[in-house]
Structure formats: C-alpha cells, structure tokens
Design a protein around this motif. Structure first.
Motif, PDB file in Angstrom:
ATOM      1  N   LEU A   1       0.874  -1.183   0.000  1.00  0.00           N
ATOM      2  CA  LEU A   1       0.000   0.000   0.000  1.00  0.00           C
ATOM      3  C   LEU A   1       0.905   1.225   0.000  1.00  0.00           C
TER       4      LEU A   1
ATOM      5  N   GLN B   1      -9.836   4.676  -0.085  1.00  0.00           N
ATOM      6  CA  GLN B   1      -8.769   4.075   0.719  1.00  0.00           C
ATOM      7  C   GLN B   1      -9.158   2.680   1.196  1.00  0.00           C
ATOM      8  N   LYS B   2     -10.430   2.515   1.503  1.00  0.00           N
ATOM      9  CA  LYS B   2     -10.881   1.184   1.922  1.00  0.00           C
ATOM     10  C   LYS B   2     -10.708   0.191   0.777  1.00  0.00           C
TER      11      LYS B   2
ATOM     12  N   PHE C   1      -7.158  -0.699   0.417  1.00  0.00           N
ATOM     13  CA  PHE C   1      -6.692  -1.612   1.456  1.00  0.00           C
ATOM     14  C   PHE C   1      -7.075  -3.049   1.101  1.00  0.00           C
TER      15      PHE C   1
ATOM     16  N   THR D   1      -4.891  -4.461  -1.429  1.00  0.00           N
ATOM     17  CA  THR D   1      -3.555  -4.768  -0.928  1.00  0.00           C
ATOM     18  C   THR D   1      -3.495  -6.132  -0.247  1.00  0.00           C
TER      19      THR D   1
ATOM     20  N   PHE E   1       3.060  -1.349   4.312  1.00  0.00           N
ATOM     21  CA  PHE E   1       2.211  -0.156   4.322  1.00  0.00           C
ATOM     22  C   PHE E   1       3.103   1.063   4.457  1.00  0.00           C
TER      23      PHE E   1
ATOM     24  N   PRO F   1       0.488   4.319   6.429  1.00  0.00           N
ATOM     25  CA  PRO F   1      -0.894   3.870   6.244  1.00  0.00           C
ATOM     26  C   PRO F   1      -1.921   4.797   6.882  1.00  0.00           C
TER      27      PRO F   1
ATOM     28  N   LEU G   1      -8.156   0.555  10.657  1.00  0.00           N
ATOM     29  CA  LEU G   1      -6.987   0.079   9.919  1.00  0.00           C
ATOM     30  C   LEU G   1      -5.992  -0.584  10.870  1.00  0.00           C
TER      31      LEU G   1
END
Lengths: 325, 435
Positions: free
Chosen positions: A80, A140-141, A144, A147, A157, A160, A172
C-alpha cells in the motif's frame, strides 16, 4: 534463533546527485509488525521500493524467506503505497479484480474473496460504481482490500494512517494487528510515533540514508532509559529530599500527584485530612546507588511506587535524529 | 507474460467498451465520405444562383451570340453605359463592350453591384473570347468552316498500361492519387490519435498515483508494452471493422444504386478492359467503380493498411509513452512531444507534395525511413510499386520499433518515478544510460 521472513543486507542506492540509502541492513522477523521510521526524505520509501522490486539496489541484496528476492515473490507481497491511487474511470469491482489478477489470483477466486471483503467492510453496493464517485476515505478502503486480497505473507504499508480520520485509522490499525495474528508479517513506515508504540514489535530508524537504530521496541525503550525514576509517596517532601541528598539527583518535583481532597476549599487544614500523594523524579547513577536510594526513601516517607521512566518512542526518535542518543 | 496480457486486456476493454469508440468507428467512414463529397456539393450549391448581367454592346458583334448558362443570365440593352450603371442597380452588373472590339479585345468592362466571383468572370470572359475567335475565323472566308472545325476537333483518350502488369495497382493515376491521399491521411490520423492515447494513459496513471501499485506487481517494461499493445489492438479492431464494411458494402450496395450497365462496364475494366471504350461512362468514374467493387484489391489494400498502422502505431506509441512517463500533466507534455510530432508532420507534408510523382527519389526515401515510412508508403501503394520496396519498408519499420521500445523502456522506467520538475531532453537521454 529467530525466524526471519525478510533480510536486506548492506543495501545501497544512489540517484544522480544524492544517496538515498547507504549500507542499510534490516531483518524482519516472521509474524511481527516491523516499523520503518525516519524523518521525511530519509530513504524509507526507497527501501520499500527495493523490497517491492520496483527499483533495484546498486549494492547489497534482499532475501525473502531465505532465498534472494525473485520476481515471483511479489505475489507474496502486498503493498500500500503512501501516495494512493486507483483508475478514476474504472468501476470499483472491475478494478479490484484487475489488481487481484495481477497478483496471480484466478478470476473466480478473486471474485469470491472480493465479495467476502466487500461484505465485511459493508461496501458491497459500490461494486459497479466508478472510483471517481467515491470519497477519499472510501477509495482508501478499496485500496486496502486490494492490498491484502491475495493473502500475502508480507504486507508493506507506507504511511498507512496518513489521510485517515481517527475512526478509520483505528479500523486500519485493528485490521493490521488482525493480519499479523493470522500469520502475516507487516512492515510499515510512519512518523506517527504513538502508533509505533501501539502496534510495532520491532523498528528500524533510518536517518540520512543510514540505519541508525534497530531492534525490538520494548528493548530499545529500556536500553535508552536515562536512569530516570519516578517515586510516588505520602509524606514530607523536605524529609525525603534530605534523605536522598548525595545519593541521587532530583530532576523534577511534580508536587501533588492528585488534587488535594477538599483542602483547597477549607481555610483551616484539618488534622484528619488524608495526606496527598506526591511524586518526585530522580536520576540515579547506577544500580548500586539504586539500592541506597530506595532504602533511604523507604526510611523517610511512605513509598507507594518506584518505577523507571521509560522514554517514549517520540523522545527516542527525536534524540536519535538529532544525534544526542 | 501473463501480467502483460492482463494489462493489454484492461487497456483494450477500457477503450473498446467506451461509447465514443463505437460511435467514432461507425461515423468515421461517413465523415470521410462527407468530406470528399463536400466540395462538389458546395460547388453545385453556389452555381445554382443565376446572376443577371445587362449587356451594352456598341459593336453589335458579341451581344447576340452570348448564351445564358446556369450561373449567368444576359439581357441586351441600348441605353448609355453611365445611365445603365446608375439605373440597373437591381441587376448583378453591366457589361460594356467597345465599338471596335475585334481590333481592341481589351475594351471590355464589367461594372458590378456586388462582389463578383472568379468563376463568373471566367465564364463571361471565355464566352466573349470564343465569339471573337469565331468572328475572326469567319473573316478569312473559308468554305465549310463549321465542318472543318468539327473534323479538326480531336479528343484523345490515352491508356496507361504498366509493363509490370501484375502489380497491385488501381490502374488510373487519378484514382491512385485520391486513394493514396485518403490512406496517407488515415495513417497520419491514427499515428496522432493513438500515440496521444498512450501518452494520456501513461500520464493518467502517473498523476493518479495508481502506477506505484501496478509496478509493485508488474515490471515497468511489461506495463509499457502491455499498454502499447492494448492501444494498437484497438486500432487494429477499428481498421478491421472498416475493412469489412468497405469490402462488404462496396460490392453489395453499389450495384443497387448505380445505373444499368455501369456494373458490367466496371467488371469489364476489372478484367483488364479499356475504360475509354465504354463510351457511355466517364473513364475515371468507371475506374473508381472498378476499384470500389473489387473485393480482392480492397482486401489487399486494407491488409497493407493494417500492416503499416500496426507498425507505425507501435513505433509512435513507444515514443509517446516515453514522453508521457517524463511529465506530470498534459500541459508539460506539449513541449516534450515536439520531437515526436515533427516526423509525423514531415511525413504528412511529404505525402501531400509527393503525390505528383510517387516514384521520385524523395518519395522513395521518405517511404523507406521508418519515422515517415508508414504515412508515405501507404500513400504510394495504390500507384503500384515493387514489392521489395514495401517489404523493405515494413522490415525497417518493425525493426526500428524494437529499437525504439528498448530506448523508450529505459526512459519510461526512470521517468515514471520522477515527479515535480519537468525534465529536459538532455536529461531524458541521460536516463537511457542508467543501469
């Protein structure tokens, strides 16, 4: 003998005009959360890119699971990046599928896992929406999920928590710890020191392209204690001070550790008023002196606690970077 | 390899599924046809508006013989010129012809009330000249002049027949010129449009920062190659659709809309007959018809078109990818893409100027040198040129693509991680040498 998933040995990388990494070595134990700390421009992202095989080191080598890092290993790494991005015009589901397949998942398997994760994050209804319609936090979710979808052994990350609100940052953090508990190894770079203390098992501090500090977080904090102790007591402060005189150095007086009960309101102090808890921070030269200090203090006042002041990662970070560690 | 295929698949699907692709693909042929017909349509529209000219002929020779046409209408009058100029303001103009026009042919004035046109002036001047010539001829008092003149008048139809007759060629050079122009133009547009597409795509990935995630699982070379191949595949699909449309519609629809006999005549021409012998049809028209209904020839043309579009787009897309990788946004790209645009422009101008002589050494070299060869060579093909030239041109084109990809990949690999400062060309050349 600890079991290491990743070794970077004597890695150096030079760009035209400046050195990004100078002889940096790190060893990441399997199943741990490994923090990569350092001020901006120290070389963290370069190291991460080398581990991801995005760029090649000028010198040194990276070993993954015991063998030199090979192209097929990127299938076992999830990354990420700090600067996050998705194709704006693509639909969320299609895009996630594309990235999952790039990591070697079959279309069916990727679809199955994506459905599961989308349900879990409660975003199943986004599947056919374009990324440009999502808010930053929503994107962003999605990122994630992309990833972690291929269940990599190593997760990286880069910063992050930047750009996340406290609620999502917490989510997170919990996900990162959950991934570690399921056996994944996590490397993350940050300059958010409180998150380091909460999640990292080990850290490496990189400053000006060099590795200046490595180790387990608890161990580092203990090692860099400055022999400061804090004692809490009930009793007479001058008596304590005179008892300690010559044995140690008083650094700070906190006065009343708790607000005095009623005392402030009552004009005349009553005899029955409970003695307030006071505290004192002292510097003790070595362990031998410590015995004497505790004995003397014990004589003078009612000692309630005596504990070493362990420095925060924030202190260590600043001192390390300023070269005063 | 499978990673590259995934990139190709994404690039291809993203573009082909767009509505704009479908619309462009279907509308482009119509647009091209419209562009070709537009000049003719405009001419006939302009000509439809007849103008009235008052003729004041003091010699009495010219006026009776002036004939009305579609564009001009004559009225005879005896009033003085000055009066006519003042009075006849509702007419287009006044034509004054001198008393001694035969001896002094420059004593002709046209006074107009509005802007005149070159076509109208030419028409009037031509008629007067014709009348005067005829008058002068008659002054020699030759017997049977009309018959002699009719006999003297000769119309020559020259047949151009190639000695190397089996070359694919559209036969008539005027048809070849039109075909060559159109094909060259198509190639030029493809190189520009698809090159820019690759560049846009690279810039978009870079500016949306999606790049870093992709290069963590795909080699930059695979990403670049996949992108180029995906875009070129779109071009191939587009040309293939046009090819099928042309090969299908030409022979299928033409017979339905054309006058009887035209198809038979066209078939006759296809089989090597002489177009001029089919007296009832215009030879060029017939030649065009023969080309438009010859599936074999059309298919071979589209085959060449595909080969050159693929080669040319690959080459230029690689260059545009390198440019795109070096900049953060489209504005910065404008300056850096100049070195890439110049050869395309050069090829375009070369194509335009070389159509007169497709076999000049200039035309030859421009169609062999890879950067200009796609546009220039495809424009020369309808004239019928030796196969070895086409093969050499193609081999050089594809070989230079391989070389260009190697160079572009080196620039791309460095460029995609460069943010902020716009690099100079010299810096980009330095990137090529990085390890």
């Amino acid at each position: 003998m600890e079991d290491f998933l990743l070794h970077a040995e004597h890695v150096s990388k030079r760009y035209a005009g400046h050195t990004a990494l100078d002889d940096v070595s790190i060893s990441v134990p399997r199943g741990s959360v490994y923090g990569l700390l350092g001020p901006n421009g120290a070389g963290k992202t370069t190291l991460i890119r080398i581990i991801n095989r995005i760029t090649a080191p000028d010198r040194g080598a990276v070993f993954f699971d015991g063998h030199p890092l090979a192209p097929s290993d990127v299938r076992h790494i999830g990354y990420l990046p700090e600067e996050r991005g998705l194709y704006k015009k693509m639909k969320v589901g299609e895009q996630a599928l594309f990235f999952a397949r790039l990591k070697g998942l079959s279309r069916n398997e990727a679809t199955r896992r994506l459905r599961m994760w989308f349900d879990r994050f409660d975003i199943a209804s986004w599947w056919n929406r374009r990324v440009e319609e999502l808010s930053k936090g929503m994107a962003q979710k999605v990122q994630f999920i992309v990833t972690v979808l291929h269940e990599p052994e190593l997760l990286i990350f880069d910063e992050p928590f930047s750009g996340f609100d406290p609620i999502n940052a917490n989510l997170l953090k919990e996900e990162i710890l959950a991934l570690r508990d399921r056996g994944a190894t996590v490397i993350f770079s940050t300059h958010n020191m409180s998150s380091v203390e909460e999640v990292c098992d080990h850290i490496t501090l990189i400053n000006r392209s060099r590795n200046i500090l490595s180790g387990a977080v608890a161990e580092i904090r203990r090692r860099h204690g400055q022999n400061l102790f804090r004692l809490e007591y009930r009793g007479d402060e001058p008596a304590l001070r005179s008892a300690l005189a010559g044995r140690c150095e008083v650094v700070a007086t906190d006065g009343d550790a708790e607000p005095p009960a009623d005392g402030a309101q009552d004009a005349a102090p009553t005899l029955r008023a409970p003695a307030a808890l006071r505290s004192l921070t002292i510097h003790v030269a070595d362990d031998k002196a410590l015995h004497a200090v505790i004995a003397a203090a014990n004589e003078a006042v009612a000692l309630r606690s005596f504990a070493e002041e362990i420095p925060s990662m924030n202190d260590i970070f600043i001192r390390a970077v300023n070269g005063t560690l | 390899m499978s990673d590259m295929l995934l990139i190709v698949e994404r690039e291809f699907n993203e573009r082909v599924r767009k509505k704009s692709f479908i619309v462009t693909t279907l509308l482009m042929p119509l647009l091209m046809l419209g562009l070709m017909l537009a000049p003719a349509l405009m001419m006939s529209y302009v000509a439809g508006d007849a103008k009235t000219i008052v003729v004041i002929d003091r010699s009495g020779v010219v006026a009776p013989q002036l004939t009305d046409t579609e564009s001009v209408h004559f009225e005879r009058s005896d009033i003085p010129v000055d009066t006519a100029r003042r009075v006849m303001t509702d007419k287009f103009g006044v034509l004054a012809i001198g008393a001694d026009i035969l001896a002094d042919p420059s004593d002709v004035q046209l006074y107009t009330n509005a802007a005149s046109s070159m076509m109208l002036e030419e028409e009037v001047r031509g008629q007067i000249a014709g009348i005067l010539e005829k008058e002068k001829l008659q002054s020699y008092r030759i017997e049977n002049l009309d018959r002699i003149l009719a006999e003297v008048k000769t119309d020559v139809h020259m047949q151009v027949i190639r000695n190397d007759g089996d070359l694919p060629s559209s036969g008539s050079s005027s048809i070849a010129t039109v075909l060559g122009m159109a094909l060259g133009l198509i190639l030029y547009m493809f190189l520009m449009a698809y090159g820019a597409m690759v560049m846009q795509s690279v810039i978009e990935e870079k500016s949306s920062r999606v790049l870093e995630v992709i290069v963590s699982s795909v080699r930059p070379f695979d990403l670049m190659m996949g992108k180029i191949l995906g875009v070129v595949l779109v071009a191939v699909v587009q040309v293939a659709i046009w090819g099928v449309l042309a090969c299908g519609i030409g022979p299928a629809v033409m017979p339905l809309v054309l006058p009887d006999g035209a198809m038979a005549a066209a078939r006759f021409v296809q089989q090597g007959g002489d177009a001029a012998m089919m007296a009832s049809f215009d030879p060029d028209m017939l030649g065009a018809l023969a080309v438009a209904t010859d599936i074999g020839y059309l298919a071979s043309l589209f085959g060449y078109l595909l080969l050159f579009i693929v080669g040319g787009c690959l080459l230029y897309c690689a260059m545009f990818a390198a440019v795109g990788s070096a900049v953060d946004n489209a504005q910065d790209a404008a300056q850096l893409q100049m070195p890439v645009m110049i050869p395309i422009m050069l090829a375009f101008f070369a194509e335009m100027s070389l159509l007169n002589d497709p076999n000049s050494s200039l035309a030859f070299w421009f169609s062999i040198i890879p950067l200009t060869s796609p546009v220039v060579m495809i424009a020369r093909i309808p004239y019928g040129i030796p196969a070895w030239e086409i093969v050499l041109s193609l081999v050089l084109l594809y070989a230079s693509f391989v070389g260009m990809v190697w160079v572009a990949a080196k620039i791309y690999r460095v460029g995609i991680f460069m943010y902020g400062k716009k690099p100079t060309l010299r810096e980009m050349c330095k990137w090529i040498r990085y390890k």
